[in-house]
Design a protein around this motif. Sequence first.
Motif, PDB file in Angstrom:
ATOM      1  N   ARG A 104       0.850  -1.198   0.000  1.00 49.17           N
ATOM      2  CA  ARG A 104       0.000   0.000   0.000  1.00 49.17           C
ATOM      3  C   ARG A 104       0.882   1.244   0.000  1.00 49.17           C
ATOM      4  NH1 ARG A 104      -3.095   3.528   3.481  1.00 49.17           N
ATOM      5  NH2 ARG A 104      -5.255   3.751   2.756  1.00 49.17           N
ATOM      6  N   TRP A 105       0.714   2.054  -1.032  1.00 48.72           N
ATOM      7  CA  TRP A 105       1.491   3.267  -1.187  1.00 48.72           C
ATOM      8  C   TRP A 105       0.583   4.482  -1.058  1.00 48.72           C
ATOM      9  CZ3 TRP A 105       6.823   3.719  -2.627  1.00 48.72           C
ATOM     10  CH2 TRP A 105       7.495   2.512  -2.794  1.00 48.72           C
ATOM     11  N   GLU A 106       1.217   5.650  -1.014  1.00 51.02           N
ATOM     12  CA  GLU A 106       0.477   6.909  -0.949  1.00 51.02           C
ATOM     13  C   GLU A 106       1.136   7.930  -1.867  1.00 51.02           C
ATOM     14  OE1 GLU A 106      -1.260   8.536   2.882  1.00 51.02           O
ATOM     15  OE2 GLU A 106       0.312  10.042   2.505  1.00 51.02           O
ATOM     16  N   LEU A 107       0.334   8.510  -2.753  1.00 56.50           N
ATOM     17  CA  LEU A 107       0.803   9.577  -3.637  1.00 56.50           C
ATOM     18  C   LEU A 107       0.379  10.909  -3.048  1.00 56.50           C
ATOM     19  CD1 LEU A 107       1.912  10.717  -6.379  1.00 56.50           C
ATOM     20  CD2 LEU A 107      -0.425  10.448  -7.250  1.00 56.50           C
ATOM     21  N   ALA A 108       1.336  11.798  -2.832  1.00 55.90           N
ATOM     22  CA  ALA A 108       1.055  13.133  -2.332  1.00 55.90           C
ATOM     23  C   ALA A 108       1.147  14.132  -3.479  1.00 55.90           C
ATOM     24  CB  ALA A 108       2.025  13.514  -1.215  1.00 55.90           C
ATOM     25  N   VAL A 109       0.111  14.947  -3.631  1.00 55.52           N
ATOM     26  CA  VAL A 109       0.067  16.000  -4.655  1.00 55.52           C
ATOM     27  C   VAL A 109       0.009  17.332  -3.927  1.00 55.52           C
ATOM     28  CG1 VAL A 109      -1.128  16.878  -6.679  1.00 55.52           C
ATOM     29  CG2 VAL A 109      -1.160  14.419  -6.195  1.00 55.52           C
ATOM     30  N   ASP A 110       1.077  18.118  -4.049  1.00 54.14           N
ATOM     31  CA  ASP A 110       1.249  19.338  -3.260  1.00 54.14           C
ATOM     32  C   ASP A 110       1.248  20.540  -4.197  1.00 54.14           C
ATOM     33  OD1 ASP A 110       1.999  21.379  -1.565  1.00 54.14           O
ATOM     34  OD2 ASP A 110       3.790  20.388  -0.802  1.00 54.14           O
ATOM     35  N   ASP A 111       0.313  21.498  -3.968  1.00 54.48           N
ATOM     36  CA  ASP A 111       0.281  22.712  -4.777  1.00 54.48           C
ATOM     37  C   ASP A 111       0.931  23.897  -4.070  1.00 54.48           C
ATOM     38  OD1 ASP A 111      -1.529  23.404  -2.829  1.00 54.48           O
ATOM     39  OD2 ASP A 111      -3.145  23.977  -4.206  1.00 54.48           O
ATOM     40  N   GLY A 112       1.594  23.630  -2.953  1.00 49.16           N
ATOM     41  CA  GLY A 112       2.239  24.691  -2.179  1.00 49.16           C
ATOM     42  C   GLY A 112       1.404  25.186  -1.018  1.00 49.16           C
ATOM     43  N   GLN A 113       0.091  24.935  -1.056  1.00 52.19           N
ATOM     44  CA  GLN A 113      -0.793  25.335   0.031  1.00 52.19           C
ATOM     45  C   GLN A 113      -1.545  24.148   0.633  1.00 52.19           C
ATOM     46  OE1 GLN A 113      -3.153  28.335  -2.069  1.00 52.19           O
ATOM     47  NE2 GLN A 113      -2.056  29.948  -0.966  1.00 52.19           N
ATOM     48  N   ARG A 114      -1.878  23.188  -0.202  1.00 49.37           N
ATOM     49  CA  ARG A 114      -2.621  22.015   0.236  1.00 49.37           C
ATOM     50  C   ARG A 114      -1.942  20.769  -0.308  1.00 49.37           C
ATOM     51  NH1 ARG A 114      -5.972  25.941  -1.631  1.00 49.37           N
ATOM     52  NH2 ARG A 114      -7.614  26.744  -0.240  1.00 49.37           N
ATOM     53  N   VAL A 115      -2.096  19.672   0.410  1.00 42.53           N
ATOM     54  CA  VAL A 115      -1.510  18.402  -0.016  1.00 42.53           C
ATOM     55  C   VAL A 115      -2.618  17.355  -0.062  1.00 42.53           C
ATOM     56  CG1 VAL A 115       0.200  16.614   0.415  1.00 42.53           C
ATOM     57  CG2 VAL A 115       0.701  18.994   1.033  1.00 42.53           C
ATOM     58  N   ALA A 116      -2.850  16.813  -1.240  1.00 43.78           N
ATOM     59  CA  ALA A 116      -3.800  15.716  -1.404  1.00 43.78           C
ATOM     60  C   ALA A 116      -3.041  14.401  -1.303  1.00 43.78           C
ATOM     61  CB  ALA A 116      -4.506  15.821  -2.747  1.00 43.78           C
ATOM     62  N   ARG A 117      -3.536  13.502  -0.464  1.00 45.28           N
ATOM     63  CA  ARG A 117      -2.868  12.212  -0.244  1.00 45.28           C
ATOM     64  C   ARG A 117      -3.763  11.098  -0.773  1.00 45.28           C
ATOM     65  NH1 ARG A 117       1.475  13.326   2.774  1.00 45.28           N
ATOM     66  NH2 ARG A 117       1.468  15.274   3.980  1.00 45.28           N
ATOM     67  N   ILE A 118      -3.310  10.475  -1.862  1.00 45.75           N
ATOM     68  CA  ILE A 118      -4.105   9.476  -2.564  1.00 45.75           C
ATOM     69  C   ILE A 118      -3.502   8.097  -2.305  1.00 45.75           C
ATOM     70  CG2 ILE A 118      -4.958   8.717  -4.808  1.00 45.75           C
ATOM     71  CD1 ILE A 118      -4.523  11.595  -5.796  1.00 45.75           C
ATOM     72  N   PRO A 119      -4.224   7.207  -1.632  1.00 43.91           N
ATOM     73  CA  PRO A 119      -3.704   5.844  -1.438  1.00 43.91           C
ATOM     74  C   PRO A 119      -3.863   5.010  -2.709  1.00 43.91           C
ATOM     75  CG  PRO A 119      -5.854   6.061  -0.411  1.00 43.91           C
ATOM     76  CD  PRO A 119      -5.511   7.417  -0.964  1.00 43.91           C
ATOM     77  N   PHE A 120      -2.899   4.144  -2.960  1.00 44.24           N
ATOM     78  CA  PHE A 120      -2.997   3.212  -4.082  1.00 44.24           C
ATOM     79  C   PHE A 120      -2.225   1.954  -3.735  1.00 44.24           C
ATOM     80  CE2 PHE A 120       0.849   5.588  -4.855  1.00 44.24           C
ATOM     81  CZ  PHE A 120       1.722   4.718  -5.488  1.00 44.24           C
ATOM     82  N   VAL A 121      -2.468   0.897  -4.491  1.00 48.83           N
ATOM     83  CA  VAL A 121      -1.896  -0.417  -4.204  1.00 48.83           C
ATOM     84  C   VAL A 121      -1.060  -0.870  -5.391  1.00 48.83           C
ATOM     85  CG1 VAL A 121      -2.398  -2.854  -3.753  1.00 48.83           C
ATOM     86  CG2 VAL A 121      -3.757  -1.062  -2.648  1.00 48.83           C
TER      87      VAL A 121
END
Length: 562
Positions: A104-121
């Motif tokens: 189980r991994w996690e992809l973090a998408v950071d725009d400089g103000q907010r970070v979206a954390r998307i889990p994936f397998v």
Amino acid sequence: MKATVLALLLGLLLVAPAYADTASAGGDVHVAQTLGSRELTVTLRRVTGVPGPLHVDVLTHAGSPAGTLRLSVSGPGTSATSSVTLGARPGSYGGDLRVDATGRWELAVDDGQRVARIPFVVSAQPISPPEQAVYLGFLVAGVCVLAAIVVATRSRRSWWAMIPVSGAVAGIAVAITGAVLSTTLPLPPQPGTQVDADSANTSDQYKLSQPLVGDYSRQPANMSLAPTSVATQRTVDVALALTDGATGRPVDDLIAHDSALIHLIVIGPSGQMWHLHPIRVAPGVFSFPLTLPAAGHYAVSAELARIGGGVQLVRSSTGIDAVGDSVGGTEVPPSDVHVTVPDFTAGQPGTIVAHVGSAADLQPWLGMLGHLIAVGPLGAGGAQAAPVWVHAHSMGGDMTGMAMAAGSMSGLMPVNGDSAPDETVAAYGPDVAFTYTFPLPGDYQAWIQVERSYRVETIPLTVHVAAAPVVGSGKHVVTARLVDTGTVELDVTPSAGATVTVQAVMPTTGYASGEVPAVATDPGKFRVTGLPLMMPGQWEIVTTVKDSSGVDDHVSPVTVTG
């Protein structure tokens, strides 16, 4: 004797190999994200080998500002970082990362103000036990054939060669048996969708865990919002917390459903609607920005799916109250959109058709050609008190027969791990149809959403549903048989004076066709052709029989094979 042995060996060598089917490693994962002012679709492309590259595409929509997103992955292996530079023009922008372990991994998408954390397998390519038997059988057969050739050409007693020949025959028999079994063996529980992913089941899905279970469903989730009171015309980051209804623990096992972890619907007091996709910021905690233009009460619902369970519609008991000055009005649909709304009757299906423009240039959004959101019947309590919330989908045309294939997504739905067309494909429409059965009479506020030119267009409309006439229940016996894809034969008793219609429903996808009239072929016999059964799976054939004695609905489950 040697000639006989050599002829047998040659026959074994020329036997056509039996190939086993391999379980799919899964397709691409699409996750819509409302990240600040950007509405993004993040696509994680299929990982074909571990260690190996993970390609991430970020698709922007019209009005999305240019900028740079920082990408990073963390999990059971080595962390990696990359970045994606978004242009001013809407479209797809890509970046590459690397994963070196299953789990189980996690992809973090950071725009400089907010970070979206998307889990994936990330899972290894599974090899079933029958498929392993195929490889082992052919390996043993090959070794035995070589041994038999050596023995047959060098030994004075040629019958000794029959010993390795027998081994080769046995090896090929095992391989053929394994190949036959591999086509019927059910897939094991899938990590990340049916069961929680761990190091064991992602490296070998066929390792049986104890105790064995057949029910993977999870408990319902509860939702809370903070804050529940905001000022108008100010952007506020609203926190959405999900907790398990049985344990109270944070719900951190959501899976991508219709290309999003959460589909959040916000209904305003003046007919406004927001369809958002909150970002995951912590286990069980999500966030979304919201700017409310007018004072009043805003109702909120979330559509989500947990690992091992079905789709849940969770409605906020509080909603959000906005206080302050009011600006703006209701949404105005594009001038080239025309919507046809039938005369709905409660409990009976009807089809709403939106004609969007004049060209087949619509793009799939969230995995579907169109979305219908509706709430009602509306009373004094507005959307917050409305008993029915609707989120229906369209795959194209009028959905009343196989003719819908033109300009629709029929035949393009993902099967066997393939990926469906994404938003870069603009080739559908212009007709977008939604078939729905409103259960209660009254007035419903509704919105149709489609995408073209990378812009999500929202079309508001009002639907009036008349009360159903009071009729007695009929006394019909119905037998439905699927004789060919799209063709159903019916036995109806009694049938004198009866009107028969058929509707196709796929419960797992939420798809329903329009009603198709059945044609009488003989007394008590009816036939329907052109029923849009557009993909393999479990379907329900809903037969409605009307005559002077009343109305009967009969449901017949059928299985459509690929």
